[in-house]
Design a protein around this motif. Structure first.
Motif, short mmCIF file in Angstrom:
data_model
loop_
_atom_site.label_atom_id
_atom_site.label_comp_id
_atom_site.label_asym_id
_atom_site.label_seq_id
_atom_site.Cartn_x
_atom_site.Cartn_y
_atom_site.Cartn_z
N ASP A 82 0.83 -1.21 0.00
CA ASP A 82 0.00 0.00 0.00
C ASP A 82 0.87 1.26 0.00
O ASP A 82 0.57 2.24 -0.69
N GLN A 83 1.95 1.23 0.77
CA GLN A 83 2.85 2.38 0.80
C GLN A 83 3.54 2.56 -0.55
O GLN A 83 3.71 3.69 -1.02
N ALA A 84 3.89 1.45 -1.19
CA ALA A 84 4.53 1.54 -2.50
C ALA A 84 3.58 2.13 -3.53
O ALA A 84 3.96 3.00 -4.32
N PHE A 85 2.32 1.68 -3.52
CA PHE A 85 1.36 2.21 -4.48
C PHE A 85 1.04 3.67 -4.19
O PHE A 85 0.72 4.44 -5.10
N ALA A 86 1.12 4.07 -2.92
CA ALA A 86 0.83 5.46 -2.55
C ALA A 86 1.90 6.44 -3.00
O ALA A 86 1.72 7.65 -2.90
N ALA A 87 3.02 5.90 -3.51
CA ALA A 87 4.13 6.77 -3.92
C ALA A 87 3.72 7.77 -5.00
O ALA A 87 4.34 8.83 -5.13
N VAL A 88 2.68 7.47 -5.77
CA VAL A 88 2.24 8.41 -6.80
C VAL A 88 1.71 9.70 -6.18
O VAL A 88 1.60 10.72 -6.86
N ARG A 89 1.38 9.66 -4.89
CA ARG A 89 0.92 10.86 -4.19
C ARG A 89 1.97 11.43 -3.24
O ARG A 89 1.95 12.63 -2.95
N THR A 90 2.88 10.59 -2.77
CA THR A 90 3.82 11.03 -1.74
C THR A 90 5.21 11.36 -2.27
O THR A 90 5.98 12.02 -1.57
N ASP A 91 5.54 10.90 -3.47
CA ASP A 91 6.87 11.10 -4.04
C ASP A 91 6.80 12.00 -5.27
O ASP A 91 5.78 12.01 -5.97
N PRO A 92 7.88 12.69 -5.59
CA PRO A 92 7.86 13.52 -6.80
C PRO A 92 7.96 12.71 -8.09
O PRO A 92 7.59 13.18 -9.15
N LEU A 93 8.50 11.50 -7.98
CA LEU A 93 8.55 10.62 -9.15
C LEU A 93 8.59 9.17 -8.70
O LEU A 93 8.84 8.87 -7.54
N ILE A 94 8.30 8.26 -9.63
CA ILE A 94 8.37 6.84 -9.37
C ILE A 94 9.26 6.22 -10.45
O ILE A 94 9.68 6.92 -11.38
N TYR A 95 9.52 4.94 -10.34
CA TYR A 95 10.41 4.30 -11.30
C TYR A 95 9.90 2.91 -11.66
O TYR A 95 9.38 2.19 -10.81
N GLY A 96 10.04 2.55 -12.93
CA GLY A 96 9.69 1.21 -13.34
C GLY A 96 9.39 1.13 -14.82
O GLY A 96 9.51 2.11 -15.56
N PRO A 97 9.01 -0.07 -15.31
CA PRO A 97 8.68 -0.26 -16.72
C PRO A 97 7.23 0.12 -16.98
O PRO A 97 6.33 -0.26 -16.22
N MET A 98 6.99 0.84 -18.05
CA MET A 98 5.65 1.24 -18.42
C MET A 98 5.36 0.78 -19.85
O MET A 98 6.12 1.08 -20.78
N GLY A 99 4.27 0.04 -20.03
CA GLY A 99 3.90 -0.47 -21.35
C GLY A 99 3.24 0.59 -22.19
O GLY A 99 2.01 0.63 -22.32
N VAL A 100 4.03 1.46 -22.78
CA VAL A 100 3.51 2.55 -23.60
C VAL A 100 2.93 2.01 -24.90
O VAL A 100 1.88 2.44 -25.38
N GLY A 101 3.61 1.04 -25.50
CA GLY A 101 3.11 0.37 -26.70
C GLY A 101 3.01 1.27 -27.91
O GLY A 101 3.68 2.31 -28.01
N GLY A 102 2.16 0.88 -28.85
CA GLY A 102 2.05 1.58 -30.13
C GLY A 102 1.04 2.71 -30.12
O GLY A 102 0.83 3.35 -31.15
N ASN A 103 0.41 2.97 -28.96
CA ASN A 103 -0.56 4.05 -28.87
C ASN A 103 -0.18 4.98 -27.73
O ASN A 103 -0.87 5.08 -26.72
#
Length: 518
Positions: A403-424
């Motif tokens: 829960d704390q890890a997922f909350a990082a989008v609100r508590t941290d200035p940035l996060i890190y990891g792979p994002m499936g941007v894909g063809g769109n």
């Protein structure tokens, strides 16, 4: 595991699983192998269990569609060229505002109990979207980027879906795994899906020839509505968790197709069999706070750009991510709007990073925290050292719960990891980067918003230009700090099968398009 990517260590919340090495059976041959060319059986070797929690396809991510596409049908599917095509749907229409989608269903589609596809069944499937355990429905649930607020079935063949907000391409929300329709028995008793699939797909599970977490054998149903679209009588999915053994399987001809995770085996496979790859996964830092709520420094785009210029992406790829492509932009190399000039313009330049910090009033540097679950990745540690060279201190904060890890989008200035941007990538920006969980602070940027609006509504050259403008606007304003584009590699026995196509720029294959070698 729900993802079949080349390096699982890049996953932000990766889960390690110990599994037994499976013996491989095979239907093909490779140079130096023991096979004898094309056969009626396709053997596909995976690095992880194809169905670790059972046969409910909606419990998994899009990456598992290769496996489940043989057992289940979806409303829409992704073609090799990346376009979205109707499957269980014969026609669809979106209203002018793209807030409502009307589907016309195919006739003659039957499930294991002999029952037929109906609008009520589709509604019953989509009404499961509130179940938090169904990963495929995450974006369709309340609060999701593609939230559905209502599903109705005005007649047996018609389904009407109402979206919470306008969607760029509504049908794209119902593609592949997210669009799979489970049969009436599975809907009535979801627990039954733990051991028994309930789909209308062209294949049925051969339970007698299946050992969970080891080998899955699927037999073709000749009476299936789309049986003619599939080439093989039997498809075998072997689970081989040892990466060297996985590479050996395709080189020796024990497997016709195999996911290749270990970058050290790529050259061996390419020399002795054949290799294909797909990009579209961007590994890096989405800037989740552009307004300075969690750290005042991040409100200044010059600070965000300083971080980008401080990262030596070439060194990280060379040392830690062989086979990847260094990149300073969000758009994948194969996507429309990709601009190679951005990688040069916003690439590694520590002197420019120091200049930008000085211009922002931070000549002495600054520090910030980033949350990690467990230990930081090797790449994160390397980037920490690179940032320190220009005066930026990145401190790792260890999460004590998911829960704390997922909350990082609100508590941290940035996060890190792979994002499936894909063809769109425009859809990714609209649903995730600008209008989704990567912008929980509600930041706005006129350049991004204008280009995005044009890209979503334009076509032809106008769309191409808008996408290029959108890519540049995201990069110039430092809304996303990429490090590299990751690729999924697949080895295959060219004597047995033709090159297996990916689903556009997605990292999974279009299984019915895999054909015997000519």
């Amino acid at each position: 595991m729900n993802r079949f990517t080349r390096r699982s260590r890049t996953a932000a919340l990766a889960v390690a699983a110990a599994m037994t090495l499976a013996a491989c059976g095979g239907g093909g041959g490779a140079p130096g192998g023991t096979g004898g060319g094309p056969s009626d059986t396709l053997t596909f070797a995976y690095d992880a269990d194809a169905a670790p929690t059972g046969y409910d396809p909606l419990a998994y991510s899009q990456g598992q569609f290769t496996f489940f596409s043989a057992l289940y049908d979806a409303l829409f599917v992704t073609a090799p060229d990346g376009t979205v095509e109707p499957s269980l749907v014969t026609g669809f229409e979106n209203n002018a505002e793209n807030t409502q989608t009307t589907l016309t269903l195919r006739e003659g589609v039957t499930f294991a109990d002999g029952s037929e596809l109906t609008a009520e069944l589709v509604k019953a499937n989509l009404d499961r979207r509130s179940n938090a355990d169904l990963e495929a429905y995450g974006a369709l649930a309340a609060g999701g980027a593609s939230e559905i607020v209502a599903v109705t079935a005005p007649d047996e063949r018609t389904v009407v879906i109402t979206w919470a907000q306008p969607q760029a391409n509504p049908e794209n929300n119902l593609v592949d795994t997210a669009g799979i329709i489970v049969g009436p028995q599975g809907i009535a008793d979801p627990a039954s899906l733990e051991t028994t699939p309930d789909g209308s797909g062209a294949y049925a599970l051969n339970a007698g020839e299946t050992t969970r977490a080891s080998t899955y054998t699927l037999e073709k149903k000749d009476a299936s509505w789309n049986a003619d679209a599939w080439e093989y009588d039997t498809i075998v999915f072997d689970v081989i968790t040892d990466r060297q053994a996985l590479a050996n399987a395709v080189v020796s001809g024990q497997a016709d197709v195999a996911t290749i995770l270990d970058p050290t085996t790529i050259d061996m496979v390419e020399q002795r069999a054949a290799l294909t790859s797909s990009g579209g996964t961007i590994v890096g830092f989405p800037v989740t706070d552009k307004t300075g709520v969690t750290n005042p420094a991040f409100a200044d785009e010059r600070v965000r750009l300083a971080i980008s210029h401080a990262i030596d992406r070439e060194a990280i790829v060379e040392q830690l991510a062989p086979g990847a492509r260094p990149t300073a932009q969000l758009f994948p190399e194969a996507a429309e709007g990709f601009d190679p000039a951005l990688d040069e313009e916003f690439g590694y330049d520590p002197d420019r990073a120091r200049e930008l910090l000085a211009e922002a009033g931070l000549a002495d540097g600054f520090e910030f925290e980033i949350t990690v679950l467990g230990q930081p990745t090797e790449a994160q540690v390397a980037i920490q050292q690179q940032l320190a060279e220009v005066g930026i201190t990145m401190n790792f904060l260890t999460a004590t719960s998911t829960d704390q890890a997922f909350a990082a989008v609100r508590t941290d200035p940035l996060i890190y990891g792979p994002m499936g941007v894909g063809g769109n990538p425009a859809g990714f920006v609209a649903g995730v980067l600008y209008g989704g969980f990567m912008n929980m602070q509600g930041a706005t940027e006129p350049e991004i918003e204008s280009a995005l609006g044009t890209a979503l509504g334009a076509s032809g050259e106008a769309k191409e230009q808008a996408l290029a403008d959108l890519n540049r606007a995201i990069t110039e304003n430092g809304w996303y700090i990429p490090v590299y584009e990751d690729f999924t590699y697949t080895g295959y026995d060219a004597d047995a099968v033709a090159e297996p196509p990916f689903a556009g720029t997605n990292n999974y294959h279009v299984l019915p398009e895999i054909e015997p070698a000519v």
